[in-house]
Design a protein around this motif. Structure first.
Motif, PDB file in Angstrom:
ATOM      1  N   GLY A   1       0.774  -1.227   0.153  1.00  7.12           N
ATOM      2  CA  GLY A   1       0.037  -0.011   0.017  1.00  7.12           C
ATOM      3  C   GLY A   1       0.857   1.070  -0.051  1.00  7.12           C
ATOM      4  N   GLU A   2       2.033   1.113   0.764  1.00  6.00           N
ATOM      5  CA  GLU A   2       2.746   2.185   0.754  1.00  6.00           C
ATOM      6  C   GLU A   2       3.675   2.463  -0.561  1.00  6.00           C
ATOM      7  OE1 GLU A   2       5.470   2.367   4.164  1.00  6.00           O
ATOM      8  OE2 GLU A   2       6.659   4.265   2.966  1.00  6.00           O
ATOM      9  N   VAL A   3       4.163   1.375  -0.918  1.00  9.64           N
ATOM     10  CA  VAL A   3       4.902   1.395  -2.293  1.00  9.64           C
ATOM     11  C   VAL A   3       4.000   1.882  -3.445  1.00  9.64           C
ATOM     12  CG1 VAL A   3       6.241  -0.065  -3.594  1.00  9.64           C
ATOM     13  CG2 VAL A   3       6.275  -0.402  -1.361  1.00  9.64           C
ATOM     14  N   THR A   4       2.790   1.750  -3.265  1.00 12.55           N
ATOM     15  CA  THR A   4       1.879   2.129  -4.253  1.00 12.55           C
ATOM     16  C   THR A   4       1.924   3.789  -4.410  1.00 12.55           C
ATOM     17  OG1 THR A   4       0.471   0.270  -4.109  1.00 12.55           O
ATOM     18  CG2 THR A   4      -0.741   2.048  -5.288  1.00 12.55           C
ATOM     19  N   GLY A   5       1.775   4.282  -3.137  1.00 15.73           N
ATOM     20  CA  GLY A   5       1.700   5.718  -2.960  1.00 15.73           C
ATOM     21  C   GLY A   5       3.044   6.512  -3.407  1.00 15.73           C
ATOM     22  N   SER A   6       4.172   5.753  -3.174  1.00  9.47           N
ATOM     23  CA  SER A   6       5.322   6.336  -3.607  1.00  9.47           C
ATOM     24  C   SER A   6       5.681   6.207  -4.810  1.00  9.47           C
ATOM     25  CB  SER A   6       6.739   5.948  -2.567  1.00  9.47           C
ATOM     26  OG  SER A   6       6.593   4.376  -2.534  1.00  9.47           O
ATOM     27  N   THR A   7       5.136   5.122  -5.541  1.00  8.75           N
ATOM     28  CA  THR A   7       5.404   4.969  -6.950  1.00  8.75           C
ATOM     29  C   THR A   7       4.480   6.039  -7.890  1.00  8.75           C
ATOM     30  OG1 THR A   7       5.835   2.554  -6.485  1.00  8.75           O
ATOM     31  CG2 THR A   7       5.341   3.141  -8.849  1.00  8.75           C
ATOM     32  N   ILE A   8       3.328   6.193  -7.243  1.00  9.84           N
ATOM     33  CA  ILE A   8       2.283   6.972  -8.095  1.00  9.84           C
ATOM     34  C   ILE A   8       3.183   8.548  -8.103  1.00  9.84           C
ATOM     35  CG2 ILE A   8       0.179   8.361  -7.899  1.00  9.84           C
ATOM     36  CD1 ILE A   8      -0.957   5.817  -6.891  1.00  9.84           C
ATOM     37  N   ILE A   9       3.717   8.861  -6.807  1.00 12.49           N
ATOM     38  CA  ILE A   9       4.274  10.312  -6.488  1.00 12.49           C
ATOM     39  C   ILE A   9       5.507  10.175  -7.515  1.00 12.49           C
ATOM     40  CG2 ILE A   9       5.788  11.661  -5.145  1.00 12.49           C
ATOM     41  CD1 ILE A   9       3.538  10.641  -2.928  1.00 12.49           C
ATOM     42  N   THR A  10       6.344   9.126  -7.504  1.00 13.26           N
ATOM     43  CA  THR A  10       7.507   9.361  -8.560  1.00 13.26           C
ATOM     44  C   THR A  10       7.258   9.493  -9.959  1.00 13.26           C
ATOM     45  OG1 THR A  10       8.811   7.656  -6.987  1.00 13.26           O
ATOM     46  CG2 THR A  10       9.589   7.951  -9.109  1.00 13.26           C
ATOM     47  N   TYR A  11       6.160   8.587 -10.197  1.00  8.25           N
ATOM     48  CA  TYR A  11       5.791   8.646 -11.781  1.00  8.25           C
ATOM     49  C   TYR A  11       5.147  10.097 -12.232  1.00  8.25           C
ATOM     50  CZ  TYR A  11       7.930   4.098 -12.366  1.00  8.25           C
ATOM     51  OH  TYR A  11       9.000   3.019 -12.371  1.00  8.25           O
ATOM     52  N   THR A  12       4.319  10.542 -11.263  1.00  4.68           N
ATOM     53  CA  THR A  12       3.558  11.810 -11.453  1.00  4.68           C
ATOM     54  C   THR A  12       4.684  12.786 -11.588  1.00  4.68           C
ATOM     55  OG1 THR A  12       1.907  11.021 -10.210  1.00  4.68           O
ATOM     56  CG2 THR A  12       1.716  13.162 -10.684  1.00  4.68           C
ATOM     57  N   LEU A  13       5.543  12.883 -10.982  1.00  4.94           N
ATOM     58  CA  LEU A  13       6.540  13.813 -11.099  1.00  4.94           C
ATOM     59  C   LEU A  13       7.584  13.655 -12.372  1.00  4.94           C
ATOM     60  CD1 LEU A  13       8.066  14.530  -7.302  1.00  4.94           C
ATOM     61  CD2 LEU A  13       7.569  16.075  -8.974  1.00  4.94           C
ATOM     62  N   MET A  14       7.767  12.630 -12.699  1.00  8.67           N
ATOM     63  CA  MET A  14       8.582  12.133 -13.728  1.00  8.67           C
ATOM     64  C   MET A  14       7.994  12.803 -14.922  1.00  8.67           C
ATOM     65  SD  MET A  14       9.220   8.507 -15.500  1.00  8.67           S
ATOM     66  CE  MET A  14       8.350   8.342 -17.000  1.00  8.67           C
ATOM     67  N   LEU A  15       6.476  12.525 -15.115  1.00  2.68           N
ATOM     68  CA  LEU A  15       5.746  13.190 -16.049  1.00  2.68           C
ATOM     69  C   LEU A  15       5.704  14.600 -16.101  1.00  2.68           C
ATOM     70  CD1 LEU A  15       2.695  10.571 -16.114  1.00  2.68           C
ATOM     71  CD2 LEU A  15       4.798  10.663 -17.865  1.00  2.68           C
TER      72      LEU A  15
END
Ligand code: ZN
Length: 279
Positions: A139-153
């Motif tokens: 659940g936590e990794v889902t959150g950090s992954t979404i943040i990382t890829y949103t910022l990447m975009l």
């Protein structure tokens, strides 16, 4: 074929395995403290969690990003392109901004009760070593992954630039969690720029004021800048884990995966200052 090539999907995995082997080697050669629990038992739990996270989240997200039709539209922000950065500055800014984002995210995980329910799984480890860097609820990794890829975009960073950040992040997380005794002079100089094991060890203390400090993973200056930096703690006396989850029998894999959904999410009340008694 170079297995460490970050253009390939498995490139980060090669770095990840190399990091584990390197830090495990140092944990045997220069351990900081003796282990009190079965390594095999903890490692099985920590690495199983990690394996599921990689399969379920990392590969899935990368696949989704490659296949999705919305990618070109999201890339329209393309911040890096708009300010005409060269490759070196793109990499430096990607690493700095994403590490800052992870600092903020980590801090939110401690401050927001719903997020803490997931993040506390990481803090239940009663010994801390290189495998602790793998102990995260999906659940936590889902959150950090979404943040990382949103910022990447938003930034318009390439997938290779982001993987470079991710490799640096998990190598630093492995280093920060590793049970190694560094040369005091070396460790002292590391504190100035990056997060050495002694700094992150304080974050894993079961004293709440210490748990709620030292949130950085790569750079130590975010904690200094935003007032969450704690250096004065008796390293020998730090007790790892959470006081409310100190029974190893309660920390089996399935119970840990269910931990966010258990009723008792209470933490002990925060004190204003870290006192010498706490240390
Ligand atoms: Zn934490």
């Amino acid at each position: 074929m170079n297995p460490f090539n970050l253009s390939s999907t498995l490139g980060p995995t090669a770095w990840y395995v190399a990091g584990i082997l390197l830090f495990v080697f140092f944990e045997y050669v220069i351990p900081f403290r003796a282990v009190t629990l079965s390594r095999l038992h903890r490692w099985r739990i920590n690495f199983t969690m990690n394996f599921c996270n990689v399969l379920l989240i990392d590969l899935f997200f990368v696949y989704l990003l490659k296949k999705t039709a919305i990618l070109p539209h999201l890339h329209a922000f393309n911040f890096f392109e708009q300010i005409h950065l060269n490759t070196l500055w793109r990499i430096v800014l990607t690493i700095l901004l994403l590490d800052l984002a992870m600092y903020v995210w980590h801090r939110m995980n401690h401050a927001i009760p719903l997020l803490w329910r997931f993040h506390r799984v990481h803090h239940t480890d009663l010994n801390v070593d290189v495998s602790s860097a793998a102990r995260f609820h999906f659940g936590e990794v889902t959150g950090s992954t979404i943040i990382t890829y949103t910022l990447m975009l938003f930034l318009g960073a390439t997938i290779v630039e982001v993987r470079l950040f991710q490799v640096l992040l998990f190598l630093m997380a492995q280093f920060g969690h590793s049970n190694i005794k560094l040369n005091p002079t070396l460790e002292k100089s590391l504190w100035l720029l990056i997060v050495p094991p002694a700094m992150h060890r304080i974050h894993h203390s079961n004293v709440k004021n210490q748990t709620d400090s030292n949130y950085g993973t790569i750079f130590s200056f975010w904690d200094r800048m935003f007032g969450s930096f704690v250096k004065d703690a008796d390293q020998e006396k730090i007790v790892f884990g959470l006081k409310e989850f100190d029974n190893p029998k309660e920390l089996m894999l399935l119970k840990l995966l269910m931990l966010p959904f258990r009723r008792n999410s209470q933490r002990e009340p925060s004190k204003n200052n870290v006192t010498s008694e706490d240390q």
